[in-house]
Design a protein around this motif. Structure first.
Motif, PDB file in Angstrom:
ATOM      1  N   PRO A   6      44.184  25.656  23.511  1.00 56.72           N
ATOM      2  CA  PRO A   6      45.153  26.700  22.783  1.00 56.72           C
ATOM      3  C   PRO A   6      46.588  26.700  22.029  1.00 56.72           C
ATOM      4  N   TYR A   7      46.534  27.622  21.438  1.00 59.28           N
ATOM      5  CA  TYR A   7      47.854  27.430  19.932  1.00 59.28           C
ATOM      6  C   TYR A   7      48.755  28.429  20.078  1.00 59.28           C
ATOM      7  N   VAL A   8      48.271  29.510  20.233  1.00 58.17           N
ATOM      8  CA  VAL A   8      49.475  31.043  20.820  1.00 58.17           C
ATOM      9  C   VAL A   8      48.608  31.694  21.911  1.00 58.17           C
ATOM     10  N   TYR A   9      50.076  32.550  23.086  1.00 59.38           N
ATOM     11  CA  TYR A   9      49.373  33.013  23.816  1.00 59.38           C
ATOM     12  C   TYR A   9      49.906  34.961  23.867  1.00 59.38           C
ATOM     13  N   SER A  10      48.444  35.325  24.011  1.00 59.97           N
ATOM     14  CA  SER A  10      48.473  36.726  23.468  1.00 59.97           C
ATOM     15  C   SER A  10      47.995  37.841  24.632  1.00 59.97           C
ATOM     16  N   PRO A  11      49.513  37.977  25.032  1.00 64.06           N
ATOM     17  CA  PRO A  11      49.516  39.094  25.916  1.00 64.06           C
ATOM     18  C   PRO A  11      49.228  40.725  26.026  1.00 64.06           C
ATOM     19  N   MET A  12      49.484  41.823  26.718  1.00 63.63           N
ATOM     20  CA  MET A  12      49.716  42.822  26.399  1.00 63.63           C
ATOM     21  C   MET A  12      50.741  43.649  26.648  1.00 63.63           C
ATOM     22  N   THR A  13      51.184  44.513  26.315  1.00 66.38           N
ATOM     23  CA  THR A  13      53.384  45.126  25.914  1.00 66.38           C
ATOM     24  C   THR A  13      53.184  45.745  26.066  1.00 66.38           C
ATOM     25  N   VAL A  14      54.451  46.674  26.605  1.00 67.13           N
ATOM     26  CA  VAL A  14      54.387  48.115  26.043  1.00 67.13           C
ATOM     27  C   VAL A  14      55.426  47.709  25.215  1.00 67.13           C
ATOM     28  N   VAL A  15      55.192  49.166  24.461  1.00 68.55           N
ATOM     29  CA  VAL A  15      55.252  49.682  23.349  1.00 68.55           C
ATOM     30  C   VAL A  15      56.003  51.270  23.703  1.00 68.55           C
ATOM     31  N   LEU A  16      57.595  51.876  23.101  1.00 69.93           N
ATOM     32  CA  LEU A  16      58.139  53.095  23.484  1.00 69.93           C
ATOM     33  C   LEU A  16      57.894  53.749  22.217  1.00 69.93           C
ATOM     34  N   GLY A  17      57.612  54.896  22.063  1.00 70.23           N
ATOM     35  CA  GLY A  17      58.386  55.826  21.299  1.00 70.23           C
ATOM     36  C   GLY A  17      59.590  56.069  21.247  1.00 70.23           C
ATOM     37  N   PRO A  18      59.777  57.104  20.021  1.00 65.07           N
ATOM     38  CA  PRO A  18      61.449  57.945  20.507  1.00 65.07           C
ATOM     39  C   PRO A  18      62.077  58.014  21.103  1.00 65.07           C
ATOM     40  N   LYS A  19      61.669  59.041  21.874  1.00 68.60           N
ATOM     41  CA  LYS A  19      62.192  59.907  23.043  1.00 68.60           C
ATOM     42  C   LYS A  19      62.412  59.017  24.236  1.00 68.60           C
ATOM     43  N   ALA A  20      61.527  57.806  24.182  1.00 65.87           N
ATOM     44  CA  ALA A  20      61.691  56.673  25.238  1.00 65.87           C
ATOM     45  C   ALA A  20      62.687  55.362  24.892  1.00 65.87           C
ATOM     46  N   LYS A  21      62.703  55.794  23.986  1.00 63.52           N
ATOM     47  CA  LYS A  21      63.574  53.936  23.784  1.00 63.52           C
ATOM     48  C   LYS A  21      65.099  53.517  23.898  1.00 63.52           C
TER      49      LYS A  21
END
Length: 307
Positions: free
Chosen positions: A141-156
């Motif tokens: 392998p050459y890179v790790y690809s995870p899932m991530t949580v992304v936040l909207g403006p009200k939860a910044k």
């Protein structure tokens, strides 16, 4: 004497063909629309992390690079695994880049044949015919690809250290996705009441998140990178949290050509030690994470259910 000459002639031809293959272009299949990994649009320069890496590997092993661009479109008769196998088995390329290294993606296919995905230079006949499949073998392998949580403006600014920290937020997720399975099954369904399902390909998940319609989602890290590159002023932000189950990406080739995989692994080891793979990630706008154990991810669905 004639038999000896015939055998010598055949051996010479085979040796010449092998030498030509070793000295010829390194042909790599890449998805034409998977930013920031690989991008190919008419009238624009090719770009992406996998493009930079393929160029470096070809240079390292002393062969010119030839990229075979393809377009991945899933249907009931296809999958990323079958598409990659068909491209390799048809001789369209020797390697497929950006391949998710999972147990399921590397098993011997249950089907004997598969259709080719659309690729640059494909003819009408190419789109109709089926290809006899081979067996795949991965590079390191050459890179790790995870899932991530992304936040909207009200939860910044919301601190996310675990999926449970999403409780109370308005969550959006695409139906049938890996993120959907993770959120719906977390802690026996504790988050279900806060989840809205969107339709992939019809609803704009990240657009809805940026407009403030929802507070958070769980997506592939590379997809967030691509959105951020296309929308530098986006209102969505990274939480910094990565779901603990993710897949490494590497190259995949045919098991019948182990020498090529050995050469690629040697080049990858050298490039990683020199810090060049991480630099390619920065150049391409990819949040680069180095590979991690397990090298090949097992049954991801069972891992999710058991958490």
């Amino acid at each position: 004497m004639r038999r000896w000459l015939a055998a010598w002639s055949l051996a010479a031809v085979l040796a010449a063909n092998a030498a030509h293959a070793a000295d010829g272009p390194l042909s790599v299949c890449l998805d034409e629309d998977r930013p920031p990994l690989s991008v190919h649009h008419k009238g624009k320069a090719d770009s992406g992390f996998d493009v930079l890496l393929a160029q470096a590997i070809a240079e390292r092993i002393g062969r010119p690079l030839k990229i075979q661009w393809f377009e991945s479109k899933l249907d009931e008769d296809s999958s990323p695994q079958l598409e990659a196998n068909a491209l390799l088995s048809d001789g369209r390329c020797s390697l497929v880049g950006g391949y998710a290294l999972t147990t399921d993606s590397l098993v011997k296919p249950g089907m004997k044949t598969a259709r080719l995905p659309d690729f640059t230079g494909a003819t009408r006949e190419d789109r109709r015919r089926r290809v006899a499949l081979g067996e795949l073998t991965p590079s390191q392998p050459y890179v790790y690809s995870p899932m991530t949580v992304v936040l909207g403006p009200k939860a910044k600014g919301r601190k996310i250290a675990d999926i449970g920290d999403l409780a109370g937020l308005r969550l959006a997720i695409e139906s049938g996705s890996l993120g959907d399975a993770i959120l719906m099954t977390f802690d026996k369904g504790r988050l279900i009441d806060g989840i809205t399902h969107l339709v992939p390909g019809r609803d704009d998940l990240l657009g809805a998140l940026a407009s403030g319609d929802y507070d958070a989602t769980l997506i592939d890290l590379g997809r967030f990178d691509a959105h951020r590159a296309a929308h530098p002023d986006t209102a969505i932000t990274a939480s910094g949290y990565y779901y603990p189950i993710g897949a490494n990406r590497g190259y995949v080739g045919l098991a019948s050509d182990p020498a090529l995989i050995d050469a690629v692994n040697k080049a990858l080891t050298e490039l990683a030690a020199e810090g060049k793979i991480a630099e390619f990630g920065r150049q391409a706008g990819l949040t680069y994470l180095p590979p991690r154990e397990p090298v090949i991810l097992g049954d991801v669905w069972m891992k999710i259910i058991q958490r």
